[in-house]
Design a protein around this motif. Structure first.
Motif, PDB file in Angstrom:
ATOM      1  N   VAL A 212       0.843  -1.187   0.000  1.00  0.00           N
ATOM      2  CA  VAL A 212       0.000   0.000   0.000  1.00  0.00           C
ATOM      3  C   VAL A 212       0.883   1.242   0.000  1.00  0.00           C
ATOM      4  N   ARG A 213       0.579   2.167  -0.900  1.00  0.00           N
ATOM      5  CA  ARG A 213       1.328   3.425  -0.955  1.00  0.00           C
ATOM      6  C   ARG A 213       0.372   4.607  -0.951  1.00  0.00           C
ATOM      7  N   GLY A 214       0.850   5.717  -0.384  1.00  0.00           N
ATOM      8  CA  GLY A 214       0.089   6.954  -0.430  1.00  0.00           C
ATOM      9  C   GLY A 214       0.323   7.675  -1.746  1.00  0.00           C
ATOM     10  N   ILE A 215      -0.522   8.647  -2.021  1.00  0.00           N
ATOM     11  CA  ILE A 215      -0.398   9.457  -3.225  1.00  0.00           C
ATOM     12  C   ILE A 215      -0.240  10.914  -2.803  1.00  0.00           C
ATOM     13  N   GLU A 216       0.732  11.583  -3.380  1.00  0.00           N
ATOM     14  CA  GLU A 216       0.988  12.983  -3.070  1.00  0.00           C
ATOM     15  C   GLU A 216      -0.282  13.815  -3.263  1.00  0.00           C
ATOM     16  N   GLY A 217      -0.731  14.462  -2.195  1.00  0.00           N
ATOM     17  CA  GLY A 217      -1.932  15.288  -2.277  1.00  0.00           C
ATOM     18  C   GLY A 217      -3.207  14.497  -2.390  1.00  0.00           C
ATOM     19  N   GLY A 218      -3.165  13.196  -2.093  1.00  0.00           N
ATOM     20  CA  GLY A 218      -4.345  12.354  -2.261  1.00  0.00           C
ATOM     21  C   GLY A 218      -5.488  12.780  -1.350  1.00  0.00           C
ATOM     22  N   MET A 219      -6.674  12.948  -1.940  1.00  0.00           N
ATOM     23  CA  MET A 219      -7.845  13.344  -1.170  1.00  0.00           C
ATOM     24  C   MET A 219      -8.465  12.137  -0.483  1.00  0.00           C
ATOM     25  N   ASN A 220      -9.099  12.389   0.655  1.00  0.00           N
ATOM     26  CA  ASN A 220      -9.826  11.355   1.391  1.00  0.00           C
ATOM     27  C   ASN A 220      -8.947  10.141   1.698  1.00  0.00           C
ATOM     28  N   GLY A 221      -7.693  10.439   2.039  1.00  0.00           N
ATOM     29  CA  GLY A 221      -6.783   9.361   2.403  1.00  0.00           C
ATOM     30  C   GLY A 221      -6.549   8.368   1.290  1.00  0.00           C
ATOM     31  N   PHE A 222      -6.511   8.833   0.046  1.00  0.00           N
ATOM     32  CA  PHE A 222      -6.387   7.933  -1.102  1.00  0.00           C
ATOM     33  C   PHE A 222      -5.075   7.159  -1.038  1.00  0.00           C
ATOM     34  N   ARG A 223      -5.156   5.866  -1.304  1.00  0.00           N
ATOM     35  CA  ARG A 223      -3.993   4.981  -1.355  1.00  0.00           C
ATOM     36  C   ARG A 223      -4.081   4.138  -2.620  1.00  0.00           C
ATOM     37  N   VAL A 224      -2.946   3.565  -2.996  1.00  0.00           N
ATOM     38  CA  VAL A 224      -2.942   2.602  -4.103  1.00  0.00           C
ATOM     39  C   VAL A 224      -2.356   1.303  -3.608  1.00  0.00           C
ATOM     40  N   TYR A 225      -2.827   0.207  -4.224  1.00  0.00           N
ATOM     41  CA  TYR A 225      -2.301  -1.124  -3.938  1.00  0.00           C
ATOM     42  C   TYR A 225      -1.422  -1.534  -5.116  1.00  0.00           C
ATOM     43  N   ASP A 226      -0.177  -1.839  -4.807  1.00  0.00           N
ATOM     44  CA  ASP A 226       0.761  -2.299  -5.825  1.00  0.00           C
ATOM     45  C   ASP A 226       0.941  -3.810  -5.716  1.00  0.00           C
ATOM     46  N   LEU A 227       1.173  -4.430  -6.859  1.00  0.00           N
ATOM     47  CA  LEU A 227       1.361  -5.878  -6.927  1.00  0.00           C
ATOM     48  C   LEU A 227       2.476  -6.150  -7.925  1.00  0.00           C
ATOM     49  N   GLY A 228       3.592  -6.657  -7.440  1.00  0.00           N
ATOM     50  CA  GLY A 228       4.705  -6.950  -8.328  1.00  0.00           C
ATOM     51  C   GLY A 228       5.201  -5.739  -9.091  1.00  0.00           C
ATOM     52  N   GLY A 229       5.191  -4.573  -8.440  1.00  0.00           N
ATOM     53  CA  GLY A 229       5.669  -3.353  -9.069  1.00  0.00           C
ATOM     54  C   GLY A 229       4.646  -2.642  -9.926  1.00  0.00           C
ATOM     55  N   ARG A 230       3.416  -3.173 -10.017  1.00  0.00           N
ATOM     56  CA  ARG A 230       2.342  -2.539 -10.784  1.00  0.00           C
ATOM     57  C   ARG A 230       1.249  -2.070  -9.840  1.00  0.00           C
ATOM     58  N   THR A 231       0.696  -0.900 -10.109  1.00  0.00           N
ATOM     59  CA  THR A 231      -0.448  -0.419  -9.345  1.00  0.00           C
ATOM     60  C   THR A 231      -1.702  -1.050  -9.922  1.00  0.00           C
ATOM     61  N   VAL A 232      -2.457  -1.756  -9.076  1.00  0.00           N
ATOM     62  CA  VAL A 232      -3.605  -2.518  -9.584  1.00  0.00           C
ATOM     63  C   VAL A 232      -4.951  -2.056  -9.030  1.00  0.00           C
ATOM     64  N   LEU A 233      -4.956  -1.347  -7.899  1.00  0.00           N
ATOM     65  CA  LEU A 233      -6.206  -0.900  -7.294  1.00  0.00           C
ATOM     66  C   LEU A 233      -5.991   0.397  -6.546  1.00  0.00           C
ATOM     67  N   GLY A 234      -7.079   1.143  -6.363  1.00  0.00           N
ATOM     68  CA  GLY A 234      -7.065   2.303  -5.486  1.00  0.00           C
ATOM     69  C   GLY A 234      -7.920   2.037  -4.264  1.00  0.00           C
ATOM     70  N   ARG A 235      -7.687   2.815  -3.215  1.00  0.00           N
ATOM     71  CA  ARG A 235      -8.490   2.714  -1.991  1.00  0.00           C
ATOM     72  C   ARG A 235      -8.751   4.115  -1.447  1.00  0.00           C
ATOM     73  N   MET A 236     -10.015   4.429  -1.209  1.00  0.00           N
ATOM     74  CA  MET A 236     -10.396   5.766  -0.764  1.00  0.00           C
ATOM     75  C   MET A 236     -11.327   5.680   0.440  1.00  0.00           C
ATOM     76  N   ARG A 237     -11.149   6.593   1.379  1.00  0.00           N
ATOM     77  CA  ARG A 237     -12.049   6.684   2.523  1.00  0.00           C
ATOM     78  C   ARG A 237     -13.366   7.311   2.078  1.00  0.00           C
ATOM     79  N   MET A 238     -14.480   6.664   2.420  1.00  0.00           N
ATOM     80  CA  MET A 238     -15.784   7.230   2.110  1.00  0.00           C
ATOM     81  C   MET A 238     -16.029   8.456   2.986  1.00  0.00           C
ATOM     82  N   THR A 239     -16.653   9.470   2.420  1.00  0.00           N
ATOM     83  CA  THR A 239     -16.897  10.709   3.141  1.00  0.00           C
ATOM     84  C   THR A 239     -18.350  10.800   3.589  1.00  0.00           C
ATOM     85  N   ASP A 240     -18.644  11.853   4.340  1.00  0.00           N
ATOM     86  CA  ASP A 240     -20.002  12.071   4.828  1.00  0.00           C
ATOM     87  C   ASP A 240     -20.955  12.520   3.725  1.00  0.00           C
ATOM     88  N   ASP A 241     -20.423  12.705   2.497  1.00  0.00           N
ATOM     89  CA  ASP A 241     -21.299  13.066   1.380  1.00  0.00           C
ATOM     90  C   ASP A 241     -22.265  11.931   1.057  1.00  0.00           C
TER      91      ASP A 241
END
Length: 271
Positions: free
Chosen positions: A163-192
């Motif tokens: 799991v890696r963070g993203i510079e300036g990522g909103m809502n705690g955005f992260r990416v999941y890497d697998l074997g050196g490739r980014t394969v998924l994103g992960r974001m915190r759901m907001t009160d919206d």
């Protein structure tokens, strides 16, 4: 022979619709899909194709399984039973035990501790997407969760993700890497989103023209949740179809701005 996707790679997407014909009409217009005949022996499962390649499927609910429509992302596994065991061992729930689907492969359904439902697919004659990142095909997905820490801990235990963070990522955005490739994103759901909205996985489909796709979706009664908007990854929009299934469309040829850089590792899998 084409190499099988690495374990944890998004490899298929399907959705359950009470009104399959209405769903087919919408996605044919929005994504340019064509549909094969329903397979009665497999629950009237219907393959969707983009320019001749299998890219997704739609299916009616089985008796007693009626519920809100939603897209389900399936992750590749060489051994669905072993993956299901890890799901249970790390706090997830196996909703459907591994089940053989003819000679196509073996599937199961699971829910991670944050509440998002996903599939596991052990491919045989059907390995998954026959095309990605072309108009009408899958190109990206993001886990939207109210419990990001639990979600990260679970997925890095079940799959070999970093799991890696993203510079300036909103809502705690992260990416999941697998074997050196980014394969998924992960974001915190907001009160919206209403508190009763469960965690879920947002599936992105590629389109040739985002605005045209949004207009087509609107003609079928879809709601626009966000966009269309430009981004460093393409012009995109988030939609909810008339039966309640959330999905996004993106034109990856119209990227605007500099892509954000991944930051230091947030969490790496044990061992």
């Amino acid at each position: 022979m084409t190499a099988r996707p690495d374990e944890g790679t998004p490899c298929w997407a399907d959705a359950m619709f009470t009104d399959v014909e209405r769903a087919e009409a919408l996605y044919a217009d929005v994504l340019g899909w064509t549909f094969g005949a329903s397979a009665a022996e497999y629950g009237n499962y219907v393959l969707a194709r983009a320019d001749g390649s299998a890219v997704a499927a739609v299916v009616p609910p089985a008796p007693g399984q009626q519920g809100p429509a939603q897209w389900c992302l399936h992750l590749a596994s060489p051994d669905a039973a072993a993956t299901a065991a890890r799901v249970r061992d790390h706090g997830g729930e196996v909703l459907m035990q591994p089940m053989r689907v003819g000679d196509f492969g073996t599937m199961c359904l699971a829910r991670e501790p944050g509440g998002a439902v996903f599939g596991v697919w052990q491919g045989d004659t059907h390995e998954g997407f026959e095309a990605t990142a072309v108009p009408g095909a899958y190109c990206w997905a993001e886990i939207r969760t109210r419990e990001p820490e639990r979600t990260d801990a679970f997925f890095t235990a079940v799959f070999d993700y970093t799991v890696r963070g993203i510079e300036g990522g909103m809502n705690g955005f992260r990416v999941y890497d697998l074997g050196g490739r980014t394969v998924l994103g992960r974001m915190r759901m907001t009160d919206d989103l209403p508190p009763e909205t469960p965690s879920y996985i947002e599936v992105y489909f590629t389109v040739a023209d985002c605005d045209a796709a949004v207009a087509a979706a609107g003609r079928h009664g879809s709601a626009v949740r966000y966009g269309p908007a430009d981004s460093p990854f393409g012009r995109w929009a988030a939609l909810t179809d008339p039966q309640g299934a959330r999905f996004s469309v993106i034109d990856i040829t119209t990227a605007r701005g500099e892509k954000p850089q991944a930051e230091d590792v947030v969490r790496a899998p044990d061992g």
